[in-house]
Design a protein around this motif. Structure first.
Motif, PDB file in Angstrom:
ATOM      1  N   GLU A   3      45.394  46.296  39.976  1.00  0.00           N
ATOM      2  CA  GLU A   3      44.851  45.361  38.991  1.00  0.00           C
ATOM      3  C   GLU A   3      43.744  46.026  38.178  1.00  0.00           C
ATOM      4  O   GLU A   3      42.886  46.717  38.729  1.00  0.00           O
ATOM      5  CB  GLU A   3      44.273  44.121  39.676  1.00  0.00           C
ATOM      6  N   LEU A   5      40.495  45.332  35.745  1.00  0.00           N
ATOM      7  CA  LEU A   5      39.497  44.301  35.481  1.00  0.00           C
ATOM      8  C   LEU A   5      38.547  44.761  34.390  1.00  0.00           C
ATOM      9  O   LEU A   5      37.976  45.847  34.481  1.00  0.00           O
ATOM     10  CB  LEU A   5      38.672  44.009  36.739  1.00  0.00           C
ATOM     11  N   ASN A 111      42.882  41.191  33.052  1.00  0.00           N
ATOM     12  CA  ASN A 111      41.881  40.325  33.669  1.00  0.00           C
ATOM     13  C   ASN A 111      40.510  40.593  33.067  1.00  0.00           C
ATOM     14  O   ASN A 111      40.013  41.714  33.150  1.00  0.00           O
ATOM     15  CB  ASN A 111      41.809  40.586  35.179  1.00  0.00           C
ATOM     16  N   ASN A 126      44.084  36.860  31.491  1.00  0.00           N
ATOM     17  CA  ASN A 126      43.429  36.004  32.477  1.00  0.00           C
ATOM     18  C   ASN A 126      41.919  36.143  32.318  1.00  0.00           C
ATOM     19  O   ASN A 126      41.402  37.258  32.354  1.00  0.00           O
ATOM     20  CB  ASN A 126      43.811  36.436  33.896  1.00  0.00           C
ATOM     21  N   PHE A 133      38.304  34.759  40.612  1.00  0.00           N
ATOM     22  CA  PHE A 133      39.102  35.963  40.819  1.00  0.00           C
ATOM     23  C   PHE A 133      39.232  36.258  42.308  1.00  0.00           C
ATOM     24  O   PHE A 133      40.334  36.502  42.808  1.00  0.00           O
ATOM     25  CB  PHE A 133      38.477  37.147  40.083  1.00  0.00           C
TER      26      PHE A 133
END
Length: 146
Positions: A3, A5, A111, A126, A133
């Motif tokens: 992921e 961020l 994200n 997102n 989160f």
């Protein structure tokens, strides 16, 4: 796939200025990035803003140490005329938030971690608070699996 961020200004300031009740969740997100659970990104604009605010609220030494530490754990993305134009031509009401959004979007970061979620409604990525989160089921599974 790991992921990605994008970390907004308020998350960094919550950590450095130890702003409660947000400090612990912001610290946890940045700690997980530092430990390579996630890839962390921010922008050169955010670093400049953080330096100014930390220097104003603490001192120059703390501000410089913070920027140095952030550079060691986050990927620093530039902003260009492209993101400025996209922000100016968007429906995002806060110009600076628009720049951050388009930096994240243009770098395929899905994200955006911020406490200022109201300015990012209805966008293509997102937008989550650190607490939200960390409470996602898929994120809990990633953390538990390592």
């Amino acid at each position: 796939m790991i992921e990605k961020l994008f970390i907004d200004t308020d998350i960094i300031l919550d950590l450095v200025l130890k702003r409660e009740p947000f400090f612990h969740d912001s610290q946890r997100v940045l700690s997980l990035i530092e430990r390579n659970y996630f890839l962390g990104f921010t922008s050169s604009l955010i670093l400049a803003n953080c330096y100014y605010i930390i220097n104003s609220n603490r001192d120059k030494k703390t501000a410089l140490k913070t920027i140095s530490k952030l550079r060691s754990i986050l990927n620093i993305l530039p902003f260009t005329d492209k993101e400025i134009g996209e922000s100016l031509n968007s429906n995002i009401t806060d110009f600076e938030d628009g720049i951050q959004y388009f930096i994240a979007l243009n770098n395929k970061i899905n994200n955006l971690i911020t406490r200022n979620i109201s300015d990012y409604k209805g966008l293509d990525i997102n937008v989550l608070t650190p607490k939200d989160f960390l409470n996602l089921k898929k994120i809990k599974k990633i953390i538990e699996s390592k």
